[in-house]
Write a protein that holds these residues in place. Structure first.
Motif, PDB file in Angstrom:
ATOM      1  N   GLU A  30       0.565  -1.111   0.204  1.00 14.00           N
ATOM      2  CA  GLU A  30      -0.204   0.166   0.068  1.00 14.00           C
ATOM      3  C   GLU A  30       0.691   1.429  -0.010  1.00 14.00           C
ATOM      4  O   GLU A  30       0.521   2.128  -1.229  1.00 14.00           O
ATOM      5  CB  GLU A  30      -1.289   0.454   1.221  1.00 14.00           C
ATOM      6  CG  GLU A  30      -1.895  -0.714   1.111  1.00 14.00           C
ATOM      7  CD  GLU A  30      -2.547  -0.566   0.419  1.00 14.00           C
ATOM      8  OE1 GLU A  30      -3.177   0.673   0.209  1.00 14.00           O
ATOM      9  OE2 GLU A  30      -4.156  -1.451   0.172  1.00 14.00           O
ATOM     10  N   ARG A  31       1.859   1.313   0.710  1.00 12.20           N
ATOM     11  CA  ARG A  31       3.386   1.873   0.590  1.00 12.20           C
ATOM     12  C   ARG A  31       3.845   2.491  -0.617  1.00 12.20           C
ATOM     13  O   ARG A  31       3.099   4.161  -0.687  1.00 12.20           O
ATOM     14  CB  ARG A  31       3.941   2.289   1.984  1.00 12.20           C
ATOM     15  CG  ARG A  31       4.929   3.543   2.422  1.00 12.20           C
ATOM     16  CD  ARG A  31       5.979   2.936   3.315  1.00 12.20           C
ATOM     17  NE  ARG A  31       6.661   1.603   2.882  1.00 12.20           N
ATOM     18  CZ  ARG A  31       7.738   1.946   2.011  1.00 12.20           C
ATOM     19  NH1 ARG A  31       8.077   3.212   1.033  1.00 12.20           N
ATOM     20  NH2 ARG A  31       7.888   0.570   1.507  1.00 12.20           N
ATOM     21  N   LEU A  32       4.134   1.542  -0.997  1.00  9.77           N
ATOM     22  CA  LEU A  32       4.505   1.248  -2.776  1.00  9.77           C
ATOM     23  C   LEU A  32       3.501   2.364  -3.606  1.00  9.77           C
ATOM     24  O   LEU A  32       3.726   3.134  -4.292  1.00  9.77           O
ATOM     25  CB  LEU A  32       4.680   0.576  -3.044  1.00  9.77           C
ATOM     26  CG  LEU A  32       6.668   0.122  -2.035  1.00  9.77           C
ATOM     27  CD1 LEU A  32       6.949  -1.243  -2.606  1.00  9.77           C
ATOM     28  CD2 LEU A  32       7.705   1.022  -2.165  1.00  9.77           C
ATOM     29  N   ALA A  33       2.506   1.495  -3.569  1.00  9.41           N
ATOM     30  CA  ALA A  33       1.391   1.783  -4.294  1.00  9.41           C
ATOM     31  C   ALA A  33       0.666   3.891  -3.962  1.00  9.41           C
ATOM     32  O   ALA A  33       0.803   4.347  -5.472  1.00  9.41           O
ATOM     33  CB  ALA A  33       0.468   1.280  -4.209  1.00  9.41           C
ATOM     34  N   ALA A  34       1.087   3.805  -2.838  1.00  8.35           N
ATOM     35  CA  ALA A  34       0.310   5.238  -2.808  1.00  8.35           C
ATOM     36  C   ALA A  34       2.018   6.044  -3.490  1.00  8.35           C
ATOM     37  O   ALA A  34       1.821   7.581  -3.876  1.00  8.35           O
ATOM     38  CB  ALA A  34       0.613   6.083  -1.005  1.00  8.35           C
ATOM     39  N   ALA A  35       2.795   6.038  -3.000  1.00  6.71           N
ATOM     40  CA  ALA A  35       4.670   6.466  -3.286  1.00  6.71           C
ATOM     41  C   ALA A  35       4.030   6.221  -5.351  1.00  6.71           C
ATOM     42  O   ALA A  35       4.804   8.173  -5.340  1.00  6.71           O
ATOM     43  CB  ALA A  35       5.955   5.913  -3.054  1.00  6.71           C
TER      44      ALA A  35
END
Length: 70
Positions: A30-35
């Motif tokens: 989720e964090r990488l997708a948001a980035a």
């Protein structure tokens, strides 16, 4: 079940990175997708996005995965 953003992010990755990221915890995905979405919103990809949205998504995904500070 992954969010739509994570699914799109994983689809934009090359197969090797896709498999690696898919094995990571959901929170990290989720964090990488948001980035990735932040990267897509940046000005650097505007021209590429106009020419080929999938190419811009792929470039942004590669940048997110390959930059160590993400």
């Amino acid at each position: 079940m992954p969010s739509e953003t994570v699914t799109r992010f994983l689809a934009a990755l090359d197969p090797g990175h896709r498999e690696e990221i898919a094995r990571r915890p959901d929170e990290e995905q989720e964090r990488l997708a948001a980035a990735w979405e932040t990267e897509l919103a940046g000005d650097e990809l505007d021209t590429l996005d106009e020419l080929s949205p999938p190419a811009a998504e792929s470039v942004a995904a590669r940048r997110v995965v390959e930059e160590p500070d993400r």
